[in-house]
Design an enzyme around this catalytic site. Structure first.
Site, PDB file in Angstrom:
ATOM      1  N   THR A   1       0.822  -1.221   0.000  1.00 55.51           N
ATOM      2  CA  THR A   1       0.000   0.000   0.000  1.00 55.51           C
ATOM      3  C   THR A   1       0.856   1.272   0.000  1.00 55.51           C
ATOM      4  OG1 THR A   1      -1.374  -1.313   1.497  1.00 55.51           O
ATOM      5  CG2 THR A   1      -2.033   0.978   1.151  1.00 55.51           C
TER       6      THR A   1
ATOM      7  N   HIS B   1      -8.853  -0.196   2.763  1.00 58.81           N
ATOM      8  CA  HIS B   1      -8.561  -1.622   2.952  1.00 58.81           C
ATOM      9  C   HIS B   1      -9.848  -2.445   2.867  1.00 58.81           C
ATOM     10  CE1 HIS B   1      -4.370  -1.269   3.846  1.00 58.81           C
ATOM     11  NE2 HIS B   1      -4.494  -0.707   5.021  1.00 58.81           N
TER      12      HIS B   1
ATOM     13  N   ARG C   1      10.176  -2.272   5.925  1.00 58.50           N
ATOM     14  CA  ARG C   1      10.985  -3.343   6.517  1.00 58.50           C
ATOM     15  C   ARG C   1      11.956  -3.817   5.452  1.00 58.50           C
ATOM     16  NH1 ARG C   1      10.612  -8.932   7.965  1.00 58.50           N
ATOM     17  NH2 ARG C   1       9.162  -9.141   6.227  1.00 58.50           N
TER      18      ARG C   1
HETATM   19  P1  A3P Z   1       7.891  -6.325   4.314  1.00 54.35           P
HETATM   20  O1  A3P Z   1       7.315  -6.341   5.684  1.00 54.35           O
HETATM   21  O2  A3P Z   1       7.860  -7.674   3.647  1.00 54.35           O
HETATM   22  O3  A3P Z   1       9.234  -5.718   4.252  1.00 54.35           O
HETATM   23  P2  A3P Z   1       1.905  -1.917   3.290  1.00 54.35           P
HETATM   24  O4  A3P Z   1       2.455  -0.661   2.749  1.00 54.35           O
HETATM   25  O5  A3P Z   1       0.708  -2.434   2.548  1.00 54.35           O
HETATM   26  O6  A3P Z   1       1.730  -1.854   4.747  1.00 54.35           O
HETATM   27  O7  A3P Z   1       3.013  -3.047   3.003  1.00 54.35           O
HETATM   28  C1  A3P Z   1       4.193  -3.085   3.737  1.00 54.35           C
HETATM   29  C2  A3P Z   1       5.225  -3.887   2.989  1.00 54.35           C
HETATM   30  O8  A3P Z   1       5.655  -3.162   1.837  1.00 54.35           O
HETATM   31  C3  A3P Z   1       6.457  -4.128   3.840  1.00 54.35           C
HETATM   32  O9  A3P Z   1       6.974  -5.388   3.399  1.00 54.35           O
HETATM   33  C4  A3P Z   1       7.355  -2.974   3.432  1.00 54.35           C
HETATM   34  O10 A3P Z   1       8.711  -3.181   3.701  1.00 54.35           O
HETATM   35  C5  A3P Z   1       7.062  -2.909   1.936  1.00 54.35           C
HETATM   36  N1  A3P Z   1       7.317  -1.586   1.348  1.00 54.35           N
HETATM   37  C6  A3P Z   1       7.117  -0.363   1.892  1.00 54.35           C
HETATM   38  N2  A3P Z   1       7.499   0.597   1.045  1.00 54.35           N
HETATM   39  C7  A3P Z   1       7.966  -0.022  -0.063  1.00 54.35           C
HETATM   40  C8  A3P Z   1       8.519   0.448  -1.294  1.00 54.35           C
HETATM   41  N3  A3P Z   1       8.686   1.729  -1.530  1.00 54.35           N
HETATM   42  N4  A3P Z   1       8.882  -0.476  -2.212  1.00 54.35           N
HETATM   43  C9  A3P Z   1       8.715  -1.792  -1.981  1.00 54.35           C
HETATM   44  N5  A3P Z   1       8.207  -2.303  -0.832  1.00 54.35           N
HETATM   45  C10 A3P Z   1       7.834  -1.430   0.118  1.00 54.35           C
END
Ligand code: A3P
Length: 302
Positions: free
Chosen positions: A47, A111, A268
């Site tokens: 997201t 969501h 992360r």
């Molecule tokens: P991981 O926990 O596997 O590292 P959301 O934004 O829906 O909460 O999703 C979070 C996930 O997207 C996390 O994955 C996070 O590290 C990853 N994420 C956040 N920013 C990102 C980016 N710019 N490019 C790729 N993945 C990203």
């Protein structure tokens, strides 16, 4: 409960209890405009990344400015593209937010599952972008994310507990789950109504970011010009919104979206296949069975 956070079954999905009132308010009062753009996802599927990309694609004329003046440098993606039920209708409970003054295209996120979206989103010409992620990495990301918060501070995670949560997850008991219904709801709509819903996968975006950005811009009716394609515009957007880059920005390193929410929790590892380092063979087998059920219901990865 999801790691200390109570949930209620509402209209067939697991709604975090603290959001129930704002979910109802969003469903009752939100009036979509034809020009609106809505990002939909289950938590932890990319997201934040999509919010950054969408905001930057739409405002790409700003890319020529001094890089540090770009909004992403000072405002977290979750403020730039607010969630309707988590942010907008949450903070103004009892009042109506003034969304009419936002210039178009208005960019929002949700969501909620497709079946529970307000009618005006479905009947208007507004566009929906859905992002999904493989269920293994989604689980691992959810697990790590929730364990960081205050409400889970008394929880001492161990493998037995993680296994119990994999079982819950596969039974559909997760925030905004069941996962199957969420993915299939938007997937089916994207097949029946491809001008309305664009279905994207986190892994595809990682593998072929340029092709995906072109697809996104075309879907939004603002395709990249030949000059943009031949220049560095697409590359610059990819780089600006990369995990590495966002993670290093001060707003995401030390900023707080809510007093209890540190922006750094959103970033992360972002690795595809990281689940292999966290899940036991039993957990893998269970999630794999769920994935097969999703595929049986007609979903096929692009
Ligand atoms: P991981 O926990 O596997 O590292 P959301 O934004 O829906 O909460 O999703 C979070 C996930 O997207 C996390 O994955 C996070 O590290 C990853 N994420 C956040 N920013 C990102 C980016 N710019 N490019 C790729 N993945 C990203």
């Amino acid at each position: 409960m999801w790691l200390g956070d109570p949930m209620r079954l509402y209209q067939g999905f697991w709604c975090l209890s603290f959001l129930l009132e704002s979910v109802v308010s969003f469903q009752t009062h939100f009036k979509a405009h034809d020009t609106d753009i809505l990002l939909a996802s289950i938590p932890k599927t990319g997201t934040t990344w999509l919010k950054s990309l969408l905001h930057t694609i739409i405002n790409r004329q700003n890319l020529s400015k001094n890089c540090s003046q770009l909004p992403l440098h000072t405002i977290t993606p979750h403020e730039l593209v607010p969630h309707l039920e988590v942010t907008i209708y949450k903070t103004i409970i009892g009042n109506q937010p003034d969304l009419a003054t936002i210039s178009s295209p208005r960019l929002f996120a949700t969501h909620m599952p497709y079946s529970s979206l307000p009618t005006s989103i479905k009947t208007s010409k507004c566009k929906i972008i859905y992002v999904c992620r493989n269920p293994f990495d989604t689980f691992v990301s959810l697990w790590h994310f929730y364990l960081q918060f205050e409400m889970s501070k008394d929880i001492k995670p161990n493998m037995d507990m993680m296994e119990e949560y994999v079982e819950k997850y596969c039974m559909g008991i997760l925030p905004f789950g069941p996962l199957e219904d969420h993915v299939l709801g938007y997937w089916k709509e994207s097949i029946e109504n491809p001008q309305k819903v664009l279905f994207l996968e986190y892994e595809g975006l990682k593998k072929e970011p340029k092709a995906h950005l072109k697809k996104l811009a075309e879907f939004l009716g603002i395709p990249f010009s030949k000059a943009e394609e031949e220049g560095n515009v697409i590359k610059d957007i990819i780089e600006l919104c990369s995990l590495k880059n966002l993670k290093e920005m001060e707003v995401n390193k030390s900023g707080k979206f809510y007093p209890w929410f540190e922006n750094k929790t959103l970033f992360r590892s972002g690795k595809v296949g990281d689940w292999i380092n966290h899940l036991t063979p039993t957990m893998i087998k269970r999630i794999d069975a769920m994935q097969k059920e999703i595929n049986k219901a007609g979903f096929s990865s692009t």
